[in-house]
Motif scaffolding. Structure first.
Motif, PDB file in Angstrom:
ATOM      1  N   SER A 163      30.868 -55.842  14.930  1.00  0.00           N
ATOM      2  CA  SER A 163      31.397 -55.130  13.767  1.00  0.00           C
ATOM      3  C   SER A 163      32.061 -56.079  12.779  1.00  0.00           C
ATOM      4  O   SER A 163      31.937 -55.921  11.561  1.00  0.00           O
ATOM      5  N   VAL A 164      32.785 -57.064  13.305  1.00  0.00           N
ATOM      6  CA  VAL A 164      33.428 -58.066  12.447  1.00  0.00           C
ATOM      7  C   VAL A 164      32.370 -58.822  11.657  1.00  0.00           C
ATOM      8  O   VAL A 164      32.531 -59.066  10.448  1.00  0.00           O
ATOM      9  N   TRP A 165      31.298 -59.201  12.330  1.00  0.00           N
ATOM     10  CA  TRP A 165      30.230 -59.946  11.659  1.00  0.00           C
ATOM     11  C   TRP A 165      29.641 -59.106  10.516  1.00  0.00           C
ATOM     12  O   TRP A 165      29.502 -59.587   9.385  1.00  0.00           O
ATOM     13  N   CYS A 166      29.292 -57.847  10.826  1.00  0.00           N
ATOM     14  CA  CYS A 166      28.698 -56.967   9.810  1.00  0.00           C
ATOM     15  C   CYS A 166      29.668 -56.721   8.656  1.00  0.00           C
ATOM     16  O   CYS A 166      29.301 -56.796   7.479  1.00  0.00           O
ATOM     17  N   SER A 167      30.922 -56.421   9.004  1.00  0.00           N
ATOM     18  CA  SER A 167      31.927 -56.089   8.002  1.00  0.00           C
ATOM     19  C   SER A 167      32.179 -57.253   7.048  1.00  0.00           C
ATOM     20  O   SER A 167      32.213 -57.085   5.827  1.00  0.00           O
ATOM     21  N   ASN A 168      32.350 -58.449   7.600  1.00  0.00           N
ATOM     22  CA  ASN A 168      32.641 -59.598   6.748  1.00  0.00           C
ATOM     23  C   ASN A 168      31.414 -60.092   5.999  1.00  0.00           C
ATOM     24  O   ASN A 168      31.547 -60.649   4.908  1.00  0.00           O
ATOM     25  N   PHE A 169      30.242 -59.879   6.559  1.00  0.00           N
ATOM     26  CA  PHE A 169      29.022 -60.191   5.814  1.00  0.00           C
ATOM     27  C   PHE A 169      28.978 -59.344   4.542  1.00  0.00           C
ATOM     28  O   PHE A 169      28.727 -59.859   3.443  1.00  0.00           O
ATOM     29  N   VAL A 170      29.229 -58.038   4.700  1.00  0.00           N
ATOM     30  CA  VAL A 170      29.229 -57.132   3.549  1.00  0.00           C
ATOM     31  C   VAL A 170      30.303 -57.544   2.546  1.00  0.00           C
ATOM     32  O   VAL A 170      30.050 -57.615   1.331  1.00  0.00           O
ATOM     33  N   TYR A 171      31.519 -57.826   3.051  1.00  0.00           N
ATOM     34  CA  TYR A 171      32.631 -58.137   2.140  1.00  0.00           C
ATOM     35  C   TYR A 171      32.383 -59.432   1.375  1.00  0.00           C
ATOM     36  O   TYR A 171      32.516 -59.467   0.140  1.00  0.00           O
ATOM     37  N   PHE A 172      32.053 -60.507   2.077  1.00  0.00           N
ATOM     38  CA  PHE A 172      31.865 -61.801   1.416  1.00  0.00           C
ATOM     39  C   PHE A 172      30.684 -61.766   0.458  1.00  0.00           C
ATOM     40  O   PHE A 172      30.742 -62.368  -0.623  1.00  0.00           O
ATOM     41  N   TYR A 173      29.623 -61.072   0.837  1.00  0.00           N
ATOM     42  CA  TYR A 173      28.458 -60.989  -0.048  1.00  0.00           C
ATOM     43  C   TYR A 173      28.826 -60.232  -1.327  1.00  0.00           C
ATOM     44  O   TYR A 173      28.533 -60.682  -2.447  1.00  0.00           O
ATOM     45  N   THR A 174      29.489 -59.085  -1.158  1.00  0.00           N
ATOM     46  CA  THR A 174      29.855 -58.274  -2.324  1.00  0.00           C
ATOM     47  C   THR A 174      30.859 -59.002  -3.212  1.00  0.00           C
ATOM     48  O   THR A 174      30.709 -59.044  -4.444  1.00  0.00           O
ATOM     49  N   PHE A 175      31.889 -59.580  -2.603  1.00  0.00           N
ATOM     50  CA  PHE A 175      32.938 -60.262  -3.371  1.00  0.00           C
ATOM     51  C   PHE A 175      32.364 -61.432  -4.166  1.00  0.00           C
ATOM     52  O   PHE A 175      32.640 -61.578  -5.367  1.00  0.00           O
ATOM     53  N   ASN A 176      31.558 -62.263  -3.536  1.00  0.00           N
ATOM     54  CA  ASN A 176      31.005 -63.424  -4.234  1.00  0.00           C
ATOM     55  C   ASN A 176      29.940 -63.026  -5.246  1.00  0.00           C
ATOM     56  O   ASN A 176      29.801 -63.677  -6.292  1.00  0.00           O
ATOM     57  N   GLY A 177      29.208 -61.932  -4.970  1.00  0.00           N
ATOM     58  CA  GLY A 177      28.259 -61.427  -5.949  1.00  0.00           C
ATOM     59  C   GLY A 177      28.961 -60.924  -7.200  1.00  0.00           C
ATOM     60  O   GLY A 177      28.535 -61.204  -8.335  1.00  0.00           O
ATOM     61  N   LEU A 178      30.061 -60.189  -7.002  1.00  0.00           N
ATOM     62  CA  LEU A 178      30.841 -59.694  -8.137  1.00  0.00           C
ATOM     63  C   LEU A 178      31.492 -60.840  -8.908  1.00  0.00           C
ATOM     64  O   LEU A 178      31.590 -60.792 -10.143  1.00  0.00           O
ATOM     65  N   LYS A 179      31.934 -61.865  -8.193  1.00  0.00           N
ATOM     66  CA  LYS A 179      32.518 -63.041  -8.860  1.00  0.00           C
ATOM     67  C   LYS A 179      31.483 -63.735  -9.736  1.00  0.00           C
ATOM     68  O   LYS A 179      31.793 -64.175 -10.857  1.00  0.00           O
ATOM     69  N   THR A 180      30.239 -63.818  -9.223  1.00  0.00           N
ATOM     70  CA  THR A 180      29.170 -64.449 -10.000  1.00  0.00           C
ATOM     71  C   THR A 180      28.949 -63.711 -11.313  1.00  0.00           C
ATOM     72  O   THR A 180      28.770 -64.329 -12.379  1.00  0.00           O
TER      73      THR A 180
END
Length: 321
Positions: A80-97
């Motif tokens: 769950s940690v892997w899935c959750s942080n994958f979603v968070y880091f992907y979304t956060f860095n995508g929005l930053k871009t």
């Protein structure tokens, strides 16, 4: 054309690297400090527990359930940690871009907003995993069930969420949906959405300090110790500011609010005082601050290594061309 460009910014190899690195860093961190996470959950949810500090709770778990009790539910949590942080880091860095495209100047308020949006996306997609994980960690061990069944009080495994036996992550999700309805899988979603401010504050502080130190050191990559320290400070600030909401979130996920959240708040404050809303804070700080520090250290080193290798390959191809 503009829509296609924005989609390209969101769906990119760079964001994928950040997501995988963040997920890997989080998995390493939770594995390293998992027993503290078990102790923290029990302190937050089990009001009858006499031990008030993590070291004593860990001792109780050892006595009651043995060494395996300290790592009960480890695999589903790591998943769950892997899935959750994958979603968070992907979304956060995508929005930053998208937000900082074209040389736009970054600033803390924007980082806070982007972090909160990424947190909400993460909550909506992964709450069922965390509800199931909370139940797995709190379920009565097989040893204790057998003991009660041999004694005077028999455990009802279906009427009370806290006494249902789950065999794994998928089994827990199935039984929660079966016994409590599909809505039960999203128990605690509202406070979890509010709690999206926790990683938002964490990333805002981390990014702000990181930019300041990079400018001061005139270097894009900082030392591992600096990343570790920044992650610890950022998480400490975020945790202290949002901890009472985390108590409510844990109890909702455990299915403890049979008379409603407001009733629980009034009763708890009346009987135990305001400090009850910070029950388990010592354990939470010990666990999450160390975890966040290790996570950011691992994340930064993985991304730096991958991007360095990518630059070398690009340079080598350019020379050949």
């Amino acid at each position: 054309m503009a829509a296609g460009s924005k989609m390209g910014d969101l769906v990119s190899y760079k964001n994928l690297v950040h997501a995988v690195a963040g997920a890997a860093g989080s998995s390493v961190a939770i594995t390293s400090f998992y027993p503290l996470d078990v102790a923290r959950t029990k302190l937050q949810v089990e009001d009858h527990r006499e031990a008030k500090y993590s070291v004593f709770v860990l001792g109780d778990i050892m006595n009651e359930e043995g060494l395996q009790g300290l790592y009960r539910g480890w695999f589903p949590v790591v998943t769950s940690v892997w899935c959750s942080n994958f979603v968070y880091f992907y979304t956060f860095n995508g929005l930053k871009t998208l937000a900082y495209k074209g040389g736009a100047k970054p600033y803390p308020a924007k980082d806070l907003l982007l972090g909160f949006i990424a947190g909400v996306v993460n909550v909506v997609l992964t709450t069922p995993l965390w509800v199931a994980n909370t139940r797995l960690k709190l379920q009565v061990s097989k040893k204790k069930i057998d003991k009660r069944e041999d004694g005077h009080s028999k455990v009802n495994k279906t009427s009370n969420p806290s006494t249902t036996t789950y065999k794994g992550l998928l089994d827990a999700m199935y039984k929660i949906a079966r016994d409590e309805g599909v809505r039960g899988l999203w128990s605690g979603t509202l406070p979890s959405i509010v709690l999206a401010i926790n990683p938002a504050i964490q990333f805002m502080v981390y990014e702000a300090v990181k930019r300041r130190l990079q400018k001061y050191a005139d270097a894009k990559e900082l030392s591992g110790f600096v990343y570790f320290l920044m992650g610890a400070v950022a998480k400490m600030i975020a945790t202290i500011m949002t901890y009472p909401l985390q108590i409510i979130q844990s109890k909702l996920r455990a299915g403890h609010f049979h008379q409603g959240m407001i009733h629980w708040l009034k009763t708890t404050i009346k009987n135990q005082g305001w400090l009850a809303l910070y029950k388990g804070l010592e354990t939470k700080l010990t666990q999450t601050v160390a975890m966040a520090a290790l996570m950011f250290l691992t994340y930064e080193k993985i991304t730096a290594f991958v991007f360095r290798m990518m630059r070398q390959q690009f340079t080598a191809k350019a020379k050949v061309g």
